[in-house]
Design a protein around this motif. Sequence first.
Motif, PDB file in Angstrom:
ATOM      1  N   TRP A   1      -3.473   4.834   2.894  1.00 10.75           N
ATOM      2  CA  TRP A   1      -2.516   4.221   1.987  1.00 10.75           C
ATOM      3  C   TRP A   1      -3.245   3.200   1.129  1.00 10.75           C
ATOM      4  O   TRP A   1      -4.157   2.519   1.606  1.00 10.75           O
ATOM      5  N   ALA A   2      -2.856   3.097  -0.154  1.00 13.61           N
ATOM      6  CA  ALA A   2      -3.570   2.228  -1.082  1.00 13.61           C
ATOM      7  C   ALA A   2      -2.633   1.630  -2.124  1.00 13.61           C
ATOM      8  O   ALA A   2      -1.513   2.099  -2.323  1.00 13.61           O
ATOM      9  N   ASP A   3      -3.151   0.601  -2.782  1.00 15.97           N
ATOM     10  CA  ASP A   3      -2.519   0.026  -3.963  1.00 15.97           C
ATOM     11  C   ASP A   3      -3.490   0.246  -5.111  1.00 15.97           C
ATOM     12  O   ASP A   3      -4.686  -0.060  -4.978  1.00 15.97           O
ATOM     13  N   ILE A   4      -3.010   0.798  -6.225  1.00 16.23           N
ATOM     14  CA  ILE A   4      -3.869   1.076  -7.382  1.00 16.23           C
ATOM     15  C   ILE A   4      -3.385   0.239  -8.554  1.00 16.23           C
ATOM     16  O   ILE A   4      -2.230   0.353  -8.968  1.00 16.23           O
TER      17      ILE A   4
ATOM     18  N   VAL B   1     -12.007   8.927  -5.302  1.00 23.84           N
ATOM     19  CA  VAL B   1     -10.642   8.852  -4.791  1.00 23.84           C
ATOM     20  C   VAL B   1      -9.816   9.889  -5.517  1.00 23.84           C
ATOM     21  O   VAL B   1      -9.916  10.035  -6.742  1.00 23.84           O
ATOM     22  N   LEU B   2      -9.016  10.606  -4.780  1.00 26.25           N
ATOM     23  CA  LEU B   2      -8.097  11.588  -5.338  1.00 26.25           C
ATOM     24  C   LEU B   2      -6.681  11.080  -5.100  1.00 26.25           C
ATOM     25  O   LEU B   2      -6.293  10.817  -3.952  1.00 26.25           O
ATOM     26  N   TYR B   3      -5.937  10.889  -6.188  1.00 25.74           N
ATOM     27  CA  TYR B   3      -4.531  10.487  -6.081  1.00 25.74           C
ATOM     28  C   TYR B   3      -3.729  11.440  -6.953  1.00 25.74           C
ATOM     29  O   TYR B   3      -3.875  11.452  -8.172  1.00 25.74           O
TER      30      TYR B   3
ATOM     31  N   ILE C   1      -8.606  -0.511  -6.494  1.00 26.77           N
ATOM     32  CA  ILE C   1      -7.869   0.221  -5.461  1.00 26.77           C
ATOM     33  C   ILE C   1      -8.049  -0.540  -4.153  1.00 26.77           C
ATOM     34  O   ILE C   1      -9.168  -0.680  -3.671  1.00 26.77           O
ATOM     35  N   THR C   2      -6.960  -1.039  -3.597  1.00 23.49           N
ATOM     36  CA  THR C   2      -7.013  -1.818  -2.366  1.00 23.49           C
ATOM     37  C   THR C   2      -6.582  -0.951  -1.195  1.00 23.49           C
ATOM     38  O   THR C   2      -5.534  -0.301  -1.245  1.00 23.49           O
TER      39      THR C   2
ATOM     40  N   LEU D   1       0.867  -1.182   0.000  1.00 24.64           N
ATOM     41  CA  LEU D   1       0.000   0.000   0.000  1.00 24.64           C
ATOM     42  C   LEU D   1       0.905   1.234   0.000  1.00 24.64           C
ATOM     43  O   LEU D   1       1.155   1.855   1.032  1.00 24.64           O
ATOM     44  N   ALA D   2       1.397   1.602  -1.178  1.00 21.60           N
ATOM     45  CA  ALA D   2       2.441   2.614  -1.286  1.00 21.60           C
ATOM     46  C   ALA D   2       1.963   3.972  -1.791  1.00 21.60           C
ATOM     47  O   ALA D   2       2.759   4.891  -1.908  1.00 21.60           O
TER      48      ALA D   2
END
Length: 116
Positions: free
Chosen positions: A39-42, A83-85, A64-65, A9-10
């Motif tokens: 924190w997430a993994d996309i 989600v905003l990344y 998105i995890t 989850l970076a």
Amino acid sequence: MNPIGAGTLARRIKIQRPSTVKDSLGAPSRTWIDVATVWADIQPLSGREAVIASRISAELTHQITVRYQSIFDNPQQVAQYRVLYRSRIFNIHSALNEDEKRVLVVLLASEGLDDG
């Protein structure tokens, strides 16, 4: 389900919900309010092109995890979130509580057709 390591989850994302406020003329206007920063993994899943208003637009779907939070308990509410990344906006379509164990949530989201 295997536990997920912190290194997986970076990406730091913001989960936002819509809110309606009145502008200076009293007309309703949509704004976004931060619900959580996590924190997430996309991971990208698929892509397609669509013709909208005589213009070709690209839509990408993503998985998105994130770690479980109680904000994901109401599916109708989660489907309104985004989600905003960085400068990217992902519209959430659903939240899957993996194995119903309240450990990980997989958000199925799309990017590209609108601003959320």
